[in-house]
Design a protein around this motif. Structure first.
Motif, PDB file in Angstrom:
ATOM      1  N   ALA A 134       0.925  -1.420  -0.239  1.00  0.00           N
ATOM      2  CA  ALA A 134       0.188   0.057  -0.109  1.00  0.00           C
ATOM      3  C   ALA A 134       0.716   1.481   0.033  1.00  0.00           C
ATOM      4  N   ILE A 135       1.840   1.461   0.346  1.00  0.00           N
ATOM      5  CA  ILE A 135       2.619   2.456   1.082  1.00  0.00           C
ATOM      6  C   ILE A 135       3.489   3.007  -0.871  1.00  0.00           C
ATOM      7  N   GLU A 150       2.769   2.090  -3.804  1.00  0.00           N
ATOM      8  CA  GLU A 150       1.486   2.415  -4.785  1.00  0.00           C
ATOM      9  C   GLU A 150       1.395   4.081  -4.428  1.00  0.00           C
ATOM     10  N   ASN A 151       1.153   4.130  -3.027  1.00  0.00           N
ATOM     11  CA  ASN A 151       0.885   5.605  -2.669  1.00  0.00           C
ATOM     12  C   ASN A 151       1.919   6.380  -3.223  1.00  0.00           C
TER      13      ASN A 151
END
Lengths: 88, 210
Positions: free
Chosen positions: B52-53, B55-56
């Protein structure tokens, strides 16, 4: 009184419906260009609902010592919550 | 473990009564397996949060990468694993009512659905390789292959455990009163399989859907 297989079958059906719902919502938001954070939050909520079914019904932790049930339920709530916060 | 047999016999009726529920508050399977499950869940949580990080930090790259994945394959795999988990759950009930043959049959069905997952996942990998995409293509595919292949290995291990459980059930080992701990082994194996399913429940939306 619900028989054992009805409880498991209901849980299976609920998990399939939630899976379909998350994919359908994904398709809808892909074309609707709506708020992506709202979309992610909805999908993460669906993960938590599905996780609760697996933990309580399939893993049979509903009637297990509350410490273990709480640990497992925390996982399916906290991990999606952290992921949602990362995307905000 | 004597409590296991006690619970097994209690569960052989349709539903535990209200008074018996408090007595049945026990953890299914071995305690060691639950610590192992917690360790596995922690490792995957780090993977999920890391994904998730990343992707961010690389929104465009991850959007392009996800567009190249086969969502229908992911969906079929999700349904296959949920169904497999369902058959493992009801096979445990079959063991509790001492119906070994039914338990074996249900475990075989669980293995069939697990095999569906294996075939589709391998097909998915092959189709990506044919497009020239591999683990070194970019950050998205590095994480995609790392996380899904690590999960894939857990599926393979889970299938070995299910085969072992089916073999023991077929040989009637779980009905031997002198080997009560073996029944706990069946519960532990079932819980491991449900954990693998639980991980995919998070992995699929994170990598394929959002």
């Amino acid at each position: 009184m619900m028989k054992f297989w009805q409880r498991y079958a209901l849980s299976w059906g609920w998990l399939i419906i939630l899976t379909m719902a998350s994919v359908a919502i994904g398709q809808y938001f892909q074309y609707a260009t709506l708020n992506s954070v709202l979309f992610i939050a909805i999908v993460m909520l669906i993960i938590a609902l599905k996780g609760q079914q697996i933990v309580d019904v399939f893993m049979e932790l509903k009637h297990a010592p509350s410490l273990w049930r709480n640990i497992m339920l925390s996982y399916v709530i906290v991990v999606p919550l952290i992921i949602t916060l990362i995307y905000i | 473990m004597p409590d296991n047999l006690q619970q097994a016999l209690g569960a052989s009726t349709n539903e535990p009564t209200a008074s018996s529920k408090s007595n049945l508050k026990k953890l299914p399977g071995d305690l060691a397996m639950w610590f192992f499950i917690l360790a596995e869940l922690t490792v995957f949580a780090i993977f999920f949060i890391g994904f998730a990080i990343a992707e961010n930090l690389n929104l465009v790259m991850f959007a392009e990468g996800k567009a190249q994945l086969h969502k229908v394959a992911g969906l079929i795999n999700t349904i296959a694993l949920i169904t497999s988990s369902y058959f493992v759950a009801i096979s445990l009930h079959s063991m509790r009512v001492r119906n070994d043959r039914q338990a074996v049959f249900r475990l075989i069905l669980a293995l069939v659905f697990a095999a569906v997952y294996i075939v589709i996942k391998l097909w998915e990998y092959e189709s990506l390789f044919e497009q020239g995409i591999d683990i070194e293509t970019n950050t998205f595919f590095t994480l995609y292959f790392l996380i899904t292949a690590f999960h894939f290995m857990h599926i393979l291990l889970g299938m070995v455990i299910l085969v072992y459980m089916a073999k023991n059930a077929y040989q009637g080992k779980y009905n031997d009163s002198s080997s009560e701990s073996e029944f706990s082994g069946f519960e532990s194996g079932a819980c491991y399989w449900h954990m693998v399913d639980l991980l995919w429940i998070i992995l699929f939306p994170l990598i394929y859907v959002i």
